[in-house]
Write a protein that holds these residues in place. Sequence first.
Motif, PDB file in Angstrom:
ATOM      1  N   PRO A 258       0.809  -1.228   0.000  1.00 15.33           N
ATOM      2  CA  PRO A 258       0.000   0.000   0.000  1.00 15.33           C
ATOM      3  C   PRO A 258       0.838   1.272   0.000  1.00 15.33           C
ATOM      4  CG  PRO A 258      -0.892  -1.596   1.559  1.00 15.33           C
ATOM      5  CD  PRO A 258       0.433  -2.140   1.099  1.00 15.33           C
ATOM      6  N   SER A 259       2.004   1.234   0.639  1.00 15.06           N
ATOM      7  CA  SER A 259       2.841   2.435   0.681  1.00 15.06           C
ATOM      8  C   SER A 259       3.490   2.725  -0.662  1.00 15.06           C
ATOM      9  CB  SER A 259       3.934   2.278   1.745  1.00 15.06           C
ATOM     10  OG  SER A 259       4.799   1.190   1.433  1.00 15.06           O
ATOM     11  N   CYS A 260       3.561   1.721  -1.532  1.00 14.91           N
ATOM     12  CA  CYS A 260       4.240   1.892  -2.812  1.00 14.91           C
ATOM     13  C   CYS A 260       3.334   2.464  -3.889  1.00 14.91           C
ATOM     14  CB  CYS A 260       4.815   0.550  -3.276  1.00 14.91           C
ATOM     15  SG  CYS A 260       5.702   0.613  -4.848  1.00 14.91           S
ATOM     16  N   ARG A 261       2.079   2.051  -3.930  1.00 15.05           N
ATOM     17  CA  ARG A 261       1.214   2.413  -5.058  1.00 15.05           C
ATOM     18  C   ARG A 261       1.097   3.920  -5.282  1.00 15.05           C
ATOM     19  NH1 ARG A 261      -1.636  -2.109  -3.104  1.00 15.05           N
ATOM     20  NH2 ARG A 261      -3.205  -0.848  -2.057  1.00 15.05           N
ATOM     21  N   PRO A 262       0.830   4.722  -4.249  1.00 19.31           N
ATOM     22  CA  PRO A 262       0.732   6.164  -4.519  1.00 19.31           C
ATOM     23  C   PRO A 262       2.051   6.792  -4.941  1.00 19.31           C
ATOM     24  CG  PRO A 262       0.549   5.718  -2.165  1.00 19.31           C
ATOM     25  CD  PRO A 262       0.470   4.396  -2.861  1.00 19.31           C
ATOM     26  N   VAL A 263       3.167   6.228  -4.492  1.00 13.02           N
ATOM     27  CA  VAL A 263       4.479   6.742  -4.891  1.00 13.02           C
ATOM     28  C   VAL A 263       4.754   6.397  -6.347  1.00 13.02           C
ATOM     29  CG1 VAL A 263       6.961   6.583  -4.479  1.00 13.02           C
ATOM     30  CG2 VAL A 263       5.382   6.621  -2.541  1.00 13.02           C
ATOM     31  N   ALA A 264       4.559   5.132  -6.698  1.00 12.09           N
ATOM     32  CA  ALA A 264       4.853   4.682  -8.055  1.00 12.09           C
ATOM     33  C   ALA A 264       4.016   5.420  -9.091  1.00 12.09           C
ATOM     34  CB  ALA A 264       4.625   3.174  -8.169  1.00 12.09           C
ATOM     35  N   THR A 265       2.765   5.692  -8.761  1.00 13.16           N
ATOM     36  CA  THR A 265       1.855   6.298  -9.735  1.00 13.16           C
ATOM     37  C   THR A 265       1.717   7.805  -9.558  1.00 13.16           C
ATOM     38  OG1 THR A 265      -0.072   5.827  -8.328  1.00 13.16           O
ATOM     39  CG2 THR A 265       0.558   4.152  -9.942  1.00 13.16           C
ATOM     40  N   ALA A 266       2.603   8.408  -8.774  1.00 13.47           N
ATOM     41  CA  ALA A 266       2.493   9.850  -8.517  1.00 13.47           C
ATOM     42  C   ALA A 266       2.550  10.666  -9.799  1.00 13.47           C
ATOM     43  CB  ALA A 266       3.602  10.291  -7.558  1.00 13.47           C
ATOM     44  N   LEU A 267       3.356  10.236 -10.765  1.00 14.72           N
ATOM     45  CA  LEU A 267       3.498  10.988 -12.009  1.00 14.72           C
ATOM     46  C   LEU A 267       2.404  10.649 -13.011  1.00 14.72           C
ATOM     47  CD1 LEU A 267       7.367  10.822 -12.549  1.00 14.72           C
ATOM     48  CD2 LEU A 267       6.011  12.443 -11.210  1.00 14.72           C
ATOM     49  N   CYS A 268       1.576   9.659 -12.688  1.00 10.95           N
ATOM     50  CA  CYS A 268       0.500   9.257 -13.600  1.00 10.95           C
ATOM     51  C   CYS A 268      -0.763  10.087 -13.414  1.00 10.95           C
ATOM     52  CB  CYS A 268       0.159   7.782 -13.391  1.00 10.95           C
ATOM     53  SG  CYS A 268       1.522   6.640 -13.674  1.00 10.95           S
ATOM     54  N   ALA A 269      -0.885  10.766 -12.277  1.00  9.65           N
ATOM     55  CA  ALA A 269      -2.130  11.454 -11.954  1.00  9.65           C
ATOM     56  C   ALA A 269      -2.455  12.561 -12.946  1.00  9.65           C
ATOM     57  CB  ALA A 269      -2.049  12.026 -10.536  1.00  9.65           C
ATOM     58  N   TRP A 270      -1.431  13.183 -13.521  1.00 11.97           N
ATOM     59  CA  TRP A 270      -1.640  14.250 -14.500  1.00 11.97           C
ATOM     60  C   TRP A 270      -1.389  13.741 -15.920  1.00 11.97           C
ATOM     61  CZ3 TRP A 270       0.173  14.933  -9.657  1.00 11.97           C
ATOM     62  CH2 TRP A 270      -0.436  15.919  -8.878  1.00 11.97           C
ATOM     63  N   ASP A 271      -1.342  12.446 -16.080  1.00 13.23           N
ATOM     64  CA  ASP A 271      -0.808  11.881 -17.313  1.00 13.23           C
ATOM     65  C   ASP A 271      -1.578  10.619 -17.676  1.00 13.23           C
ATOM     66  OD1 ASP A 271       0.846  11.406 -19.440  1.00 13.23           O
ATOM     67  OD2 ASP A 271       2.447  10.534 -18.269  1.00 13.23           O
TER      68      ASP A 271
END
Length: 475
Positions: A45-58
């Motif tokens: 759970p701690s990894c998913r928001p970090v890994a996808t942080a650059l995907c939110a605007w993309d």
Amino acid sequence: MSIESQLAEYVASLQYKDIDEATRIFFGRMLLDTAAVSIAGFREPSCRPVATALCAWDQEGPASVVGSEQRVSPPAAAFANGVYAHWCEWDDSHDPSHVHASAVIYPALLAAFEASDQSAMTSGGEEFVAATIAAFDAACRVGRLLKPYTHRGWMPTGTGGAVGAAAGAARILGLDASGIQSAMGIAAAGSGLSRQALADLVNAKNILAGVAAKIGVESALLARAGVSGAPHFITGDYGLQGLYANGQGDAEEILDGLGREFSINEVSVKPYPCCRSAHPALDIVFELLRDEPRVANDVDSVRFEVPRGVYERVGRPFEAGDNPRMAALFSVPYSVAIALTNGLVAPKDFDPESVRAVSSEVADLIGRIAVEAVPVPNEAADPIIPTRAVFTLSGGGEMELTATTVKGAPDHPMTPDEEASKLATAVGDSLPSEDINGLMAAARGVPERGLVEFLDHVRRPKPDGSSQFMGFCRS
């Protein structure tokens, strides 16, 4: 012709038919292992928001991310999948160079593939294999040149890994040797990656493979757009050799055996989900548990003698501190105490809650495990072996064991059963058994089937076994 030009020509020209069968098979094993550890990262759970942080605007693009049906840009996908692959410290390592090759190369090349004209094809698998093998050669050979002379504060994954990823991604995108050389030059200009995050035990260390993968695919895309990278990115006055090795070493060694001796075959698969530098100590413990179980139950204290670089990364007295997960992942005392107590080490043992909740008996044992740095041959190359252990027994007496090889290395490989067990543990309940079998077949069948089926399986994992992750959210 310069060394850089010859390396680029090799990357551009290696053909599938020139790769021996054993290396082709190992490619599939590495792809499957990388998929497995990426899914393990995705499940955290701690990894998913970090890994996808650059995907939110993309959220528009051609490239896949583990565990999601949404597509994003190639750089965002390369970053996300590189972070997933490296998060649990379970991804493979090229021990001679310390480059975490697969966690950089596969995410970058898969993203480049989906951005290429081949993305809708069910063929193209042989081309992807050849590009990947060549990328490993570029990454590991550059890393190996620099490693003996580079300050330990630099991550070799950021130099060799980024350059190799750029080379392979550029080939996948259809660039010729000149374009591949430019891509490597661009990547070299943005290379580096400091180990200070590891020294400070913060999770920025776990994103570094993603950073290198992103640099690699961005460099290839920029080269395709017409950017000219520095052609002498290794041997120039301000090239990698000058900046990271103080001009030392023989860059001609990069070309030795090129096309005959494939670096991917030198890669070590990790049996344990923690820093590779701790693995020789764990090998010794599991040897003791297997061969002398009664002695293992009588251990009062342990002293390990290790190379200095190993001590600096994983040998200091254990303190959970503010980042217990990172502290445990990079600790011989912690991982050895868990191994002696439980008979194994698993990803859950490094969860912050598990680290904080160790029993008083385990905590006491951690305090009785000491690590000492000792001089070893070829210390400049930062070896992780030999490691010597002295077990003091509660009934009196001592037992000594020494590790001169490391489980998962080419000369001490994991067995097929051990690799299958790792896959099952990494994937957990995120995929049903039929999808696990499908993932295995797709990874091993890339040369014949292409990548479409494999990428379909990569998108399927679910964090709780029941619902798709849709976590590309702006916070």
